[in-house]
Design a protein around this motif. Structure first.
Motif, short mmCIF file in Angstrom:
data_model
loop_
_atom_site.label_atom_id
_atom_site.label_comp_id
_atom_site.label_asym_id
_atom_site.label_seq_id
_atom_site.Cartn_x
_atom_site.Cartn_y
_atom_site.Cartn_z
N GLY A 84 0.82 -1.20 0.00
CA GLY A 84 0.00 0.00 0.00
C GLY A 84 0.85 1.25 0.00
N ALA A 85 1.95 1.20 -0.75
CA ALA A 85 2.96 2.26 -0.68
C ALA A 85 2.76 3.32 -1.74
CB ALA A 85 4.35 1.65 -0.82
N ASP A 86 3.04 4.55 -1.37
CA ASP A 86 3.09 5.66 -2.30
C ASP A 86 4.43 5.59 -3.03
OD1 ASP A 86 3.29 8.07 -3.63
OD2 ASP A 86 2.97 9.32 -1.86
N PRO A 87 4.45 5.46 -4.36
CA PRO A 87 5.73 5.39 -5.07
C PRO A 87 6.67 6.55 -4.74
CG PRO A 87 3.94 4.86 -6.55
CD PRO A 87 3.30 5.34 -5.27
N ALA A 88 6.10 7.71 -4.47
CA ALA A 88 6.93 8.88 -4.16
C ALA A 88 7.63 8.76 -2.82
CB ALA A 88 6.08 10.15 -4.18
N ARG A 89 7.18 7.85 -1.96
CA ARG A 89 7.81 7.64 -0.66
C ARG A 89 8.58 6.33 -0.62
NH1 ARG A 89 5.45 10.63 3.37
NH2 ARG A 89 7.42 10.24 4.47
N ALA A 90 8.92 5.81 -1.81
CA ALA A 90 9.66 4.56 -1.91
C ALA A 90 11.02 4.82 -2.57
CB ALA A 90 8.87 3.53 -2.70
N LEU A 91 11.96 3.93 -2.29
CA LEU A 91 13.30 4.01 -2.86
C LEU A 91 13.70 2.61 -3.30
CD1 LEU A 91 16.06 5.50 -3.33
CD2 LEU A 91 16.66 4.80 -0.99
N MET A 92 14.25 2.50 -4.51
CA MET A 92 14.78 1.22 -4.97
C MET A 92 16.29 1.29 -5.06
SD MET A 92 13.93 -1.08 -8.32
CE MET A 92 14.82 -2.64 -8.53
N ILE A 93 16.95 0.20 -4.64
CA ILE A 93 18.40 0.07 -4.75
C ILE A 93 18.69 -1.07 -5.72
CG2 ILE A 93 20.56 -0.37 -3.53
CD1 ILE A 93 19.25 0.70 -1.00
N GLY A 94 19.40 -0.76 -6.80
CA GLY A 94 19.70 -1.76 -7.81
C GLY A 94 21.06 -1.53 -8.43
N ASP A 95 21.53 -2.53 -9.18
CA ASP A 95 22.88 -2.42 -9.76
C ASP A 95 22.89 -2.54 -11.27
OD1 ASP A 95 22.38 -5.17 -10.04
OD2 ASP A 95 24.48 -5.70 -9.65
N ALA A 96 21.73 -2.48 -11.91
CA ALA A 96 21.67 -2.65 -13.36
C ALA A 96 20.77 -1.60 -13.98
CB ALA A 96 21.15 -4.05 -13.71
N ALA A 97 21.00 -1.35 -15.25
CA ALA A 97 20.17 -0.40 -15.97
C ALA A 97 18.70 -0.80 -15.93
CB ALA A 97 20.64 -0.28 -17.43
N SER A 98 18.44 -2.11 -15.98
CA SER A 98 17.05 -2.59 -15.94
C SER A 98 16.39 -2.25 -14.61
CB SER A 98 16.99 -4.09 -16.20
OG SER A 98 17.76 -4.80 -15.24
N ASP A 99 17.16 -2.21 -13.53
CA ASP A 99 16.61 -1.81 -12.23
C ASP A 99 16.19 -0.34 -12.27
OD1 ASP A 99 17.15 -4.33 -10.98
OD2 ASP A 99 19.23 -3.72 -10.71
N TYR A 100 17.06 0.48 -12.80
CA TYR A 100 16.75 1.91 -12.89
C TYR A 100 15.52 2.14 -13.77
CZ TYR A 100 17.00 6.71 -14.54
OH TYR A 100 16.68 7.99 -14.89
N GLN A 101 15.44 1.45 -14.89
CA GLN A 101 14.33 1.63 -15.80
C GLN A 101 13.01 1.18 -15.17
OE1 GLN A 101 16.01 -0.70 -18.90
NE2 GLN A 101 17.26 0.97 -19.73
N ALA A 102 13.05 0.08 -14.42
CA ALA A 102 11.83 -0.41 -13.76
C ALA A 102 11.38 0.57 -12.68
CB ALA A 102 12.08 -1.79 -13.16
N ALA A 103 12.34 1.06 -11.89
CA ALA A 103 12.00 2.02 -10.84
C ALA A 103 11.41 3.30 -11.43
CB ALA A 103 13.24 2.34 -10.01
N THR A 104 12.03 3.79 -12.49
CA THR A 104 11.56 5.01 -13.13
C THR A 104 10.15 4.84 -13.67
OG1 THR A 104 13.83 5.65 -13.70
CG2 THR A 104 12.05 6.69 -14.94
N ALA A 105 9.90 3.69 -14.31
CA ALA A 105 8.57 3.42 -14.87
C ALA A 105 7.50 3.36 -13.78
CB ALA A 105 8.59 2.13 -15.66
N ALA A 106 7.91 2.94 -12.58
CA ALA A 106 6.96 2.83 -11.46
C ALA A 106 6.87 4.10 -10.65
CB ALA A 106 7.37 1.66 -10.55
N GLY A 107 7.66 5.11 -10.98
CA GLY A 107 7.63 6.37 -10.26
C GLY A 107 8.36 6.33 -8.93
N VAL A 108 9.35 5.44 -8.82
CA VAL A 108 10.09 5.24 -7.58
C VAL A 108 11.49 5.84 -7.71
CG1 VAL A 108 11.13 3.46 -6.10
CG2 VAL A 108 8.80 3.17 -6.98
N ARG A 109 11.95 6.51 -6.67
CA ARG A 109 13.32 7.04 -6.67
C ARG A 109 14.31 5.89 -6.68
NH1 ARG A 109 13.21 10.60 -1.48
NH2 ARG A 109 11.92 8.82 -0.88
N PHE A 110 15.53 6.16 -7.19
CA PHE A 110 16.48 5.08 -7.43
C PHE A 110 17.87 5.45 -6.91
CE2 PHE A 110 19.64 2.87 -10.07
CZ PHE A 110 19.23 1.55 -9.91
N LEU A 111 18.50 4.48 -6.27
CA LEU A 111 19.90 4.58 -5.86
C LEU A 111 20.65 3.42 -6.48
CD1 LEU A 111 22.22 5.79 -4.18
CD2 LEU A 111 21.46 4.34 -2.27
#
Length: 254
Positions: free
Chosen positions: A188-215
């Motif tokens: 039940g999370a607000d994407p704007a209050r979520a953060l994803m940590i990933g090590d691949a371009a596909s992680d960044y792309q998935a986070a961006t598509a979901a509206g999630v900040r990325f590290l």
């Protein structure tokens, strides 16, 4: 499984830097943290060569008389996930893909005992849990081996049941945001209050598509370059400054 190496005290007070300020901004509003698995949490194939797994996949296909399914570049690919995707693109939803995916899952399971924990990952997961943040795994790995690794490390309670991994619908693997959206919906999370940590371009792309900040986490220059090319603005080469910043922020926490 190799235990976490001895690490310096990341809670010591140090002067603020531009990097720590960027991390503070990313961290302070993160009510939910989504971790990719292979990379930010561990090196799954550290002791069980991914290249050999890919070779075995290609050899098995050849034994089935299916050598022609793979382009020459894919036949030499050292990444078993690339081989799996290539076959799925040619024969989506086929029994062949189901069998190949199951074989990869078994290899991931074999890799768990020799996986190497990413430095500072265990402490970071436990510290984030202690702040009250909700954690999930969003990965292209099969969820069974992920859960096995986390249980072995004593981290399963920080995540379970929020482990969202590969299904037999391979077109839903990252960069598709499917697993990220599943995690957000379940919490039940607000994407704007979520953060994803990933090590691949596909992680960044998935986070961006979901509206999630990325590290981004990059253990070497090659991975950092790939993340930067994809558009990731925030990339660290160690989780230590993330842990240090999180500990510094805890007294102000939730």
């Amino acid at each position: 499984m190799t235990p976490d190496s001895t690490q310096p005290d990341a809670s010591a007070t140090e002067p603020a830097t531009d990097e720590s300020e960027e991390l503070r901004v990313l961290i302070e509003d993160a009510q939910c943290v989504l971790f990719d698995f292979d990379g930010p949490i561990c090196r799954l194939f550290a002791g069980h060569s991914a290249g050999k797994v890919a070779e075995e996949q290609v050899r098995w296909l050849e034994e089935q008389g299916l050598h022609g399914l793979l382009e020459s570049g894919v036949r030499d690919e050292a990444d078993p996930y690339v081989v799996l995707r290539a076959v799925d693109e040619r024969h989506p939803d086929s029994d062949l893909v189901v069998e190949l995916e199951a074989r990869l899952t078994r290899e991931e399971q074999k890799a768990v005992p020799s996986a190497w924990p990413t430095p500072y990952a265990d402490a970071l997961v436990r510290t984030w849990t202690a702040t009250g943040a909700r954690l999930a795994v969003t990965t292209n790995n099969s969820p069974g081996p992920v859960a096995g690794y986390l249980a072995d490390r004593g981290l399963i309670d920080c995540f379970a049941p929020r482990i969202y991994g590969r299904t037999q619908d391979l077109h839903l693997l990252k960069p598709d945001p499917y697993c990220v959206n599943r995690a957000l919906t379940a919490m039940g999370a607000d994407p704007a209050r979520a953060l994803m940590i990933g090590d691949a371009a596909s992680d960044y792309q998935a986070a961006t598509a979901a509206g999630v900040r990325f590290l981004g986490y990059a253990r070497n220059a090659r991975k950092e370059a790939a993340l930067r090319r994809a558009g990731a603005a925030h990339v660290v080469d160690s989780l230590e400054p993330v842990l240090r910043t999180l500990r510094r922020e805890m007294p102000r926490g939730r």
